[in-house]
Design a protein around this motif. Structure first.
Motif, mmCIF file in Angstrom:
data_model
loop_
_atom_site.group_PDB
_atom_site.id
_atom_site.type_symbol
_atom_site.label_atom_id
_atom_site.label_comp_id
_atom_site.label_asym_id
_atom_site.label_seq_id
_atom_site.Cartn_x
_atom_site.Cartn_y
_atom_site.Cartn_z
ATOM 1 N N ASP A 91 8.755 -20.743 3.624
ATOM 2 C CA ASP A 91 8.524 -22.026 4.278
ATOM 3 C C ASP A 91 7.634 -22.932 3.425
ATOM 4 O O ASP A 91 7.767 -24.153 3.448
ATOM 5 C CB ASP A 91 7.942 -21.837 5.693
ATOM 6 C CG ASP A 91 6.723 -20.957 5.727
ATOM 7 O OD1 ASP A 91 6.730 -19.917 5.048
ATOM 8 O OD2 ASP A 91 5.748 -21.293 6.436
ATOM 9 N N GLU A 122 9.889 -24.555 0.850
ATOM 10 C CA GLU A 122 10.651 -25.634 1.491
ATOM 11 C C GLU A 122 9.808 -26.901 1.606
ATOM 12 O O GLU A 122 10.271 -28.007 1.308
ATOM 13 C CB GLU A 122 11.115 -25.176 2.873
ATOM 14 C CG GLU A 122 11.968 -26.198 3.605
ATOM 15 C CD GLU A 122 12.440 -25.708 4.967
ATOM 16 O OE1 GLU A 122 13.037 -26.516 5.705
ATOM 17 O OE2 GLU A 122 12.215 -24.523 5.287
ATOM 18 N N GLN A 123 8.547 -26.734 2.024
ATOM 19 C CA GLN A 123 7.666 -27.897 2.154
ATOM 20 C C GLN A 123 7.354 -28.511 0.790
ATOM 21 O O GLN A 123 7.244 -29.731 0.654
ATOM 22 C CB GLN A 123 6.383 -27.510 2.870
ATOM 23 C CG GLN A 123 6.583 -27.177 4.341
ATOM 24 C CD GLN A 123 5.277 -27.173 5.098
ATOM 25 O OE1 GLN A 123 4.293 -27.761 4.688
ATOM 26 N NE2 GLN A 123 5.266 -26.488 6.230
ATOM 27 N N ASN A 125 9.261 -28.593 -1.919
ATOM 28 C CA ASN A 125 10.392 -29.374 -2.421
ATOM 29 C C ASN A 125 10.586 -30.679 -1.647
ATOM 30 O O ASN A 125 11.081 -31.667 -2.198
ATOM 31 C CB ASN A 125 11.664 -28.529 -2.399
ATOM 32 C CG ASN A 125 11.668 -27.495 -3.507
ATOM 33 O OD1 ASN A 125 11.253 -27.775 -4.622
ATOM 34 N ND2 ASN A 125 12.139 -26.293 -3.203
#
Length: 358
Positions: free
Chosen positions: A186, A189-190, A192
């Motif tokens: 996670d 993801e944050q 990027n």
């Protein structure tokens, strides 16, 4: 015990330092540095040294844990020192190597289970209160090792343990061709979502062809070193990923800190996910054994001191700086490792570089 210590401090120092933050008091109260250093020497002298086999018989082993000998020198005897505890019921034991002084968690987390520590929304920690002043700390550290980070144009950078991309964002701004890796999906993801040109990947460096090819001019480890269960293997990999003339930046909790000597098991460096604890005495062993040529340090006086936002009077600020410089370098350790002689020649000019020959 706490009330007794507070009463003793009040007797010695009165109320003059009551408004000084806890993290700065041991550096500014007259004579306290010498008291804490003496206290530490007594603590070590009084700690029992036990063989690993005896230690194993007495200490329970968790599901994801294993017992270790010293990773720095191979010594199997150890001195049990601390038992940190924290929220949600976590607890572990920290031992000291009687041969080289290295502090490490024992039992430790098995490498294949390391991801267990970061699987459950670890990014909420990285982007919450923890992150409020994080980028300021990055800037202060980059400035401390100027000119290495002044201009990234045409230079490749790997941020190992990149978290939610807070540093990669700064690396972009300074012109680096930057990539990062992390074990928290996670967080990646944050990261990027935050980045414009840099890219974060989930996994290890060898899992990503772009990273595994190496050729990096800079590798950064921001508050990562204490999380590595197999540091020798990791640092051999980092050394192989660096281009000739490359450097490795390390920011980590400082096991030589006066705050550790003062607060012992309650030291802020003992957090749930920390596994090993380095000082300027033990880090050179790791770097030497993995092929680095030199290391330089920058004292850490504290972010508010360095940023000029502290409320301490000037006389106390000067006293704090003197105490840090004459003792341990501060509660965080900032180090720059040089891959080879070319790196020392290129970047070591304004720094005090210590050679790492056998």
């Amino acid at each position: 015990m706490v009330s007794v210590k507070r009463a003793a401090a009040r007797l010695l120092f009165g109320s003059r330092y009551d408004k000084v933050p806890w993290g700065q008091r041991v550096y500014v109260r007259p004579g306290e540095r010498l008291i804490r250093e003496a206290q530490w020497r007594i603590r070590i002298a009084g700690a029992k040294t036990v063989p690993l086999a005896e230690y194993q018989r007495k200490v329970p082993l968790g599901e994801i844990e294993e017992f270790l000998s010293c990773m720095m020198c191979g010594e199997s005897h150890q001195q049990p020192m601390f038992e940190p505890t924290g929220g949600n019921g976590w607890r572990y034991r920290v031992v000291r190597c009687p041969s080289c002084g290295f502090l490490y968690r024992n039992p430790n987390v098995r490498p294949e289970r390391l991801g267990d520590l970061y699987a459950n929304s670890y990014s909420s920690f990285l982007t919450g209160a923890y992150a409020a002043n994080r980028q300021r700390r990055y800037r202060l550290t980059m400035d401390a090792f100027s000119p290495v980070f002044d201009d990234g144009k045409g230079r490749r950078l790997l941020d190992f343990g990149c978290g939610a991309g807070l540093f990669l964002e700064l690396a972009e701004q300074r012109g680096f061709d930057a990539v990062g890796v992390d074990l928290s999906p996670d967080s990646v993801e944050q990261a990027n979502a935050r980045l414009s040109h840099a890219k974060a990947y989930f996994g290890a460096p060898e899992d990503v062809p772009e990273i595994a090819a190496g050729g990096f001019d800079v590798i950064t480890l921001w508050s990562v070193l204490a999380h590595l269960p197999r540091p020798l293997e990791d640092f051999e990999r980092f050394r192989s990923l660096l281009a000739p003339g490359g450097v490795l930046l390390i920011l980590t909790v400082n096991a030589g800190s006066l705050l550790l000597k003062a607060y012992e098991s309650a030291w802020s460096g003992f957090t749930k996910n920390h596994l090993m604890f380095y000082s300027s005495r033990t880090l050179p062993t790791l770097l030497r054994r993995t092929g680095f040529a030199g290391v330089a340090y920058a004292p850490h006086y504290g972010d508010t001191i360095e940023a000029g936002t502290t409320q301490l009077p000037e006389a106390m600020r000067a006293r704090l700086r003197r105490a840090v410089e004459s003792s341990d370098g501060g509660n965080m350790m900032r180090a720059l490792a040089f891959a080879d002689a070319k790196a020392i020649e290129k970047w070591g000019g304004p720094l005090e570089v210590r050679g790492l020959k056998e």
